[in-house]
Scaffold this motif. Structure first.
Motif, PDB file in Angstrom:
ATOM      1  N   LEU A   1      -3.260  18.601   2.220  1.00  8.35           N
ATOM      2  CA  LEU A   1      -4.623  18.801   1.739  1.00  8.35           C
ATOM      3  C   LEU A   1      -5.649  18.199   2.696  1.00  8.35           C
ATOM      4  CD1 LEU A   1      -6.537  19.748  -0.499  1.00  8.35           C
ATOM      5  CD2 LEU A   1      -6.164  17.560  -1.660  1.00  8.35           C
ATOM      6  N   TRP A   2      -5.363  17.034   3.215  1.00  6.24           N
ATOM      7  CA  TRP A   2      -6.286  16.367   4.153  1.00  6.24           C
ATOM      8  C   TRP A   2      -6.392  17.149   5.469  1.00  6.24           C
ATOM      9  CZ3 TRP A   2     -10.136  13.316   4.562  1.00  6.24           C
ATOM     10  CH2 TRP A   2     -10.460  12.765   5.804  1.00  6.24           C
ATOM     11  N   SER A   3      -5.290  17.704   5.882  1.00  7.74           N
ATOM     12  CA  SER A   3      -5.299  18.487   7.127  1.00  7.74           C
ATOM     13  C   SER A   3      -6.206  19.699   6.988  1.00  7.74           C
ATOM     14  CB  SER A   3      -3.872  18.905   7.470  1.00  7.74           C
ATOM     15  OG  SER A   3      -3.858  19.716   8.608  1.00  7.74           O
ATOM     16  N   ARG A   4      -6.165  20.378   5.824  1.00  7.14           N
ATOM     17  CA  ARG A   4      -7.023  21.545   5.604  1.00  7.14           C
ATOM     18  C   ARG A   4      -8.492  21.159   5.554  1.00  7.14           C
ATOM     19  NH1 ARG A   4      -4.628  24.630   0.604  1.00  7.14           N
ATOM     20  NH2 ARG A   4      -3.672  22.615   0.139  1.00  7.14           N
ATOM     21  N   VAL A   5      -8.810  20.016   4.943  1.00 14.26           N
ATOM     22  CA  VAL A   5     -10.200  19.544   4.892  1.00 14.26           C
ATOM     23  C   VAL A   5     -10.721  19.215   6.291  1.00 14.26           C
ATOM     24  CG1 VAL A   5     -11.695  17.669   4.078  1.00 14.26           C
ATOM     25  CG2 VAL A   5     -10.029  18.693   2.534  1.00 14.26           C
ATOM     26  N   ALA A   6      -9.885  18.571   7.080  1.00 12.08           N
ATOM     27  CA  ALA A   6     -10.292  18.180   8.429  1.00 12.08           C
ATOM     28  C   ALA A   6     -10.582  19.399   9.312  1.00 12.08           C
ATOM     29  CB  ALA A   6      -9.205  17.295   9.056  1.00 12.08           C
ATOM     30  N   ARG A   7      -9.764  20.474   9.139  1.00 11.53           N
ATOM     31  CA  ARG A   7      -9.968  21.685   9.951  1.00 11.53           C
ATOM     32  C   ARG A   7     -11.265  22.400   9.593  1.00 11.53           C
ATOM     33  NH1 ARG A   7      -4.293  22.399   9.260  1.00 11.53           N
ATOM     34  NH2 ARG A   7      -4.671  23.878   7.558  1.00 11.53           N
ATOM     35  N   SER A   8     -11.691  22.309   8.329  1.00 12.59           N
ATOM     36  CA  SER A   8     -12.898  23.023   7.898  1.00 12.59           C
ATOM     37  C   SER A   8     -14.166  22.214   8.100  1.00 12.59           C
ATOM     38  CB  SER A   8     -12.768  23.405   6.413  1.00 12.59           C
ATOM     39  OG  SER A   8     -12.676  22.229   5.609  1.00 12.59           O
ATOM     40  N   ALA A   9     -14.040  20.948   8.437  1.00 15.22           N
ATOM     41  CA  ALA A   9     -15.225  20.091   8.596  1.00 15.22           C
ATOM     42  C   ALA A   9     -15.915  20.391   9.929  1.00 15.22           C
ATOM     43  CB  ALA A   9     -14.810  18.625   8.525  1.00 15.22           C
ATOM     44  N   THR A  10     -17.276  20.272   9.963  1.00 18.34           N
ATOM     45  CA  THR A  10     -18.090  20.443  11.185  1.00 18.34           C
ATOM     46  C   THR A  10     -18.611  19.091  11.606  1.00 18.34           C
ATOM     47  OG1 THR A  10     -18.769  22.623  10.455  1.00 18.34           O
ATOM     48  CG2 THR A  10     -20.104  21.591  12.175  1.00 18.34           C
ATOM     49  N   PRO A  11     -18.384  18.690  12.826  1.00 25.84           N
ATOM     50  CA  PRO A  11     -18.841  17.365  13.259  1.00 25.84           C
ATOM     51  C   PRO A  11     -20.367  17.290  13.307  1.00 25.84           C
ATOM     52  CG  PRO A  11     -17.978  18.609  15.100  1.00 25.84           C
ATOM     53  CD  PRO A  11     -17.658  19.404  13.870  1.00 25.84           C
ATOM     54  N   LEU A  12     -20.928  16.148  12.945  1.00 25.75           N
ATOM     55  CA  LEU A  12     -22.381  15.923  12.985  1.00 25.75           C
ATOM     56  C   LEU A  12     -22.848  15.753  14.431  1.00 25.75           C
ATOM     57  CD1 LEU A  12     -22.726  13.401  10.017  1.00 25.75           C
ATOM     58  CD2 LEU A  12     -23.387  15.807  10.031  1.00 25.75           C
ATOM     59  N   PRO A  13     -24.104  16.254  14.733  1.00 22.83           N
ATOM     60  CA  PRO A  13     -24.629  16.045  16.101  1.00 22.83           C
ATOM     61  C   PRO A  13     -24.898  14.591  16.371  1.00 22.83           C
ATOM     62  CG  PRO A  13     -26.320  16.934  14.668  1.00 22.83           C
ATOM     63  CD  PRO A  13     -25.041  16.962  13.881  1.00 22.83           C
ATOM     64  N   SER A  14     -24.916  14.224  17.639  1.00 26.19           N
ATOM     65  CA  SER A  14     -25.199  12.843  18.018  1.00 26.19           C
ATOM     66  C   SER A  14     -26.658  12.538  17.764  1.00 26.19           C
ATOM     67  CB  SER A  14     -24.847  12.618  19.489  1.00 26.19           C
ATOM     68  OG  SER A  14     -25.676  13.407  20.302  1.00 26.19           O
ATOM     69  N   ARG A  15     -27.017  11.275  17.786  1.00 22.97           N
ATOM     70  CA  ARG A  15     -28.398  10.875  17.527  1.00 22.97           C
ATOM     71  C   ARG A  15     -29.376  11.451  18.547  1.00 22.97           C
ATOM     72  NH1 ARG A  15     -28.193   4.491  15.829  1.00 22.97           N
ATOM     73  NH2 ARG A  15     -26.889   4.747  13.965  1.00 22.97           N
TER      74      ARG A  15
ATOM     75  N   ARG B   1       0.831  -1.208   0.000  1.00 21.16           N
ATOM     76  CA  ARG B   1       0.000   0.000   0.000  1.00 21.16           C
ATOM     77  C   ARG B   1       0.851   1.236   0.000  1.00 21.16           C
ATOM     78  NH1 ARG B   1      -4.935   0.557   4.165  1.00 21.16           N
ATOM     79  NH2 ARG B   1      -6.279   1.821   2.824  1.00 21.16           N
ATOM     80  N   ARG B   2       0.501   2.172  -0.936  1.00 19.47           N
ATOM     81  CA  ARG B   2       1.274   3.419  -1.013  1.00 19.47           C
ATOM     82  C   ARG B   2       0.843   4.406   0.056  1.00 19.47           C
ATOM     83  NH1 ARG B   2       0.849   8.397  -3.398  1.00 19.47           N
ATOM     84  NH2 ARG B   2      -1.246   7.940  -4.154  1.00 19.47           N
ATOM     85  N   GLY B   3       1.750   5.028   0.738  1.00 18.14           N
ATOM     86  CA  GLY B   3       1.438   6.040   1.723  1.00 18.14           C
ATOM     87  C   GLY B   3       1.141   7.392   1.103  1.00 18.14           C
ATOM     88  N   LEU B   4       0.602   8.322   1.946  1.00 15.01           N
ATOM     89  CA  LEU B   4       0.253   9.657   1.454  1.00 15.01           C
ATOM     90  C   LEU B   4       1.506  10.490   1.276  1.00 15.01           C
ATOM     91  CD1 LEU B   4      -2.846  10.446   3.717  1.00 15.01           C
ATOM     92  CD2 LEU B   4      -2.863   9.702   1.328  1.00 15.01           C
ATOM     93  N   THR B   5       1.453  11.262   0.227  1.00 18.35           N
ATOM     94  CA  THR B   5       2.563  12.178  -0.005  1.00 18.35           C
ATOM     95  C   THR B   5       2.418  13.390   0.897  1.00 18.35           C
ATOM     96  OG1 THR B   5       1.415  13.390  -1.727  1.00 18.35           O
ATOM     97  CG2 THR B   5       2.632  11.423  -2.409  1.00 18.35           C
ATOM     98  N   THR B   6       3.429  14.175   0.962  1.00 17.63           N
ATOM     99  CA  THR B   6       3.396  15.397   1.781  1.00 17.63           C
ATOM    100  C   THR B   6       2.291  16.335   1.340  1.00 17.63           C
ATOM    101  OG1 THR B   6       5.776  15.216   2.122  1.00 17.63           O
ATOM    102  CG2 THR B   6       4.787  17.335   2.574  1.00 17.63           C
ATOM    103  N   GLU B   7       2.119  16.459   0.068  1.00 19.31           N
ATOM    104  CA  GLU B   7       1.082  17.341  -0.478  1.00 19.31           C
ATOM    105  C   GLU B   7      -0.309  16.831  -0.125  1.00 19.31           C
ATOM    106  OE1 GLU B   7      -0.359  19.139  -4.777  1.00 19.31           O
ATOM    107  OE2 GLU B   7       1.461  17.930  -4.653  1.00 19.31           O
ATOM    108  N   GLU B   8      -0.494  15.501  -0.184  1.00 20.35           N
ATOM    109  CA  GLU B   8      -1.811  14.910   0.137  1.00 20.35           C
ATOM    110  C   GLU B   8      -2.132  15.072   1.628  1.00 20.35           C
ATOM    111  OE1 GLU B   8      -2.019  11.404  -3.237  1.00 20.35           O
ATOM    112  OE2 GLU B   8      -1.054  10.999  -1.303  1.00 20.35           O
ATOM    113  N   ARG B   9      -1.103  14.945   2.483  1.00 17.35           N
ATOM    114  CA  ARG B   9      -1.343  15.104   3.933  1.00 17.35           C
ATOM    115  C   ARG B   9      -1.734  16.537   4.273  1.00 17.35           C
ATOM    116  NH1 ARG B   9       2.917  11.235   4.652  1.00 17.35           N
ATOM    117  NH2 ARG B   9       4.449  12.912   4.746  1.00 17.35           N
TER     118      ARG B   9
END
Length: 210
Positions: free
Chosen positions: A15-29, A5-13
């Motif tokens: 990009l993922w970090s920026r997406v994670a910071r902008s995401a809003t967690p869903l409320p619980s049930r 399995r290929r690991g994430l490149t520096t650029e991909e990591r």
């Protein structure tokens, strides 16, 4: 042979970090996050609360007792419920309008009244005109010391109920208001030999109607 399995490149990591910071967690049930259930009070906690309440009650009760003295009126407003002064007490505190030596002699029962009127048993409506007639007649005949008997009484026996001893309370008032105030110089409770607080010495002015 399985592919590695290929690991994430520096650029991909990045990009993922920026997406994670902008995401809003869903409320619980269950909607809003559940609050922590209140902690059940232990028997030790309940005992402490009870002890503090009893201590506060004892301190409050002790403070009330500290302000109360034997013989003191326990009602909220002692002045409003204070025992009313008797007619004799009010007359003793009234200004002296005659010679003090003569007044002392009269109060000690050492002067004999020159005339007397017995109102005992009369209603207020009957006693008032009788008192006016008697006092004015005595003044006209130049008498100085007269005796008016009221009795300690149980009140007026007329159609309307009145206070006990109504005549004893009312006669001094009548003697100090017109038309009698112009001829009456001093009113004093009689000595016990002449009726005590159930009678009054009335000392009349000398001369013409004032």
């Amino acid at each position: 042979m399985a592919r590695r399995r290929r690991g994430l490149t520096t650029e991909e990591r990045e990009l993922w970090s920026r997406v994670a910071r902008s995401a809003t967690p869903l409320p619980s049930r269950g909607g809003a996050p559940a609050e922590e259930p209140p902690k059940k009070a232990s028997s030790r906690d309940l005992s402490e609360v009870k002890r503090q309440a009893e201590s506060f009650e004892a301190e409050s009760f002790g403070a009330e007792l500290a302000r109360f003295r034997i013989g003191q009126n326990a009602l909220p407003n002692p002045a409003a419920h204070r025992a009313e002064a008797s007619p004799a007490e009010r007359l003793r505190s009234a200004p002296l309008r005659m010679d003090h030596k003569l007044h002392r002699k009269m109060s000690q029962g050492k002067m004999k009244p020159q005339a007397r009127l017995d109102l005992h048993g009369m209603t207020l409506s009957a006693a008032h005109p009788e008192l006016i007639r008697f006092v004015l007649s005595c003044h006209q005949n130049e008498l100085r010391l007269i005796l008016v008997i009221t009795g300690k009484g149980r009140g007026d026996h007329g159609p309307l109920p009145t206070r006990p001893g109504a005549l004893r309370h009312q006669v001094p008032h009548w003697l100090h208001t017109p038309p009698l105030s112009g001829v009456v110089q001093q009113v004093t409770a009689a000595h016990y030999r002449h009726g005590g607080e159930g009678a009054y010495y009335v000392y009349l002015r000398r001369g013409a109607f004032a």
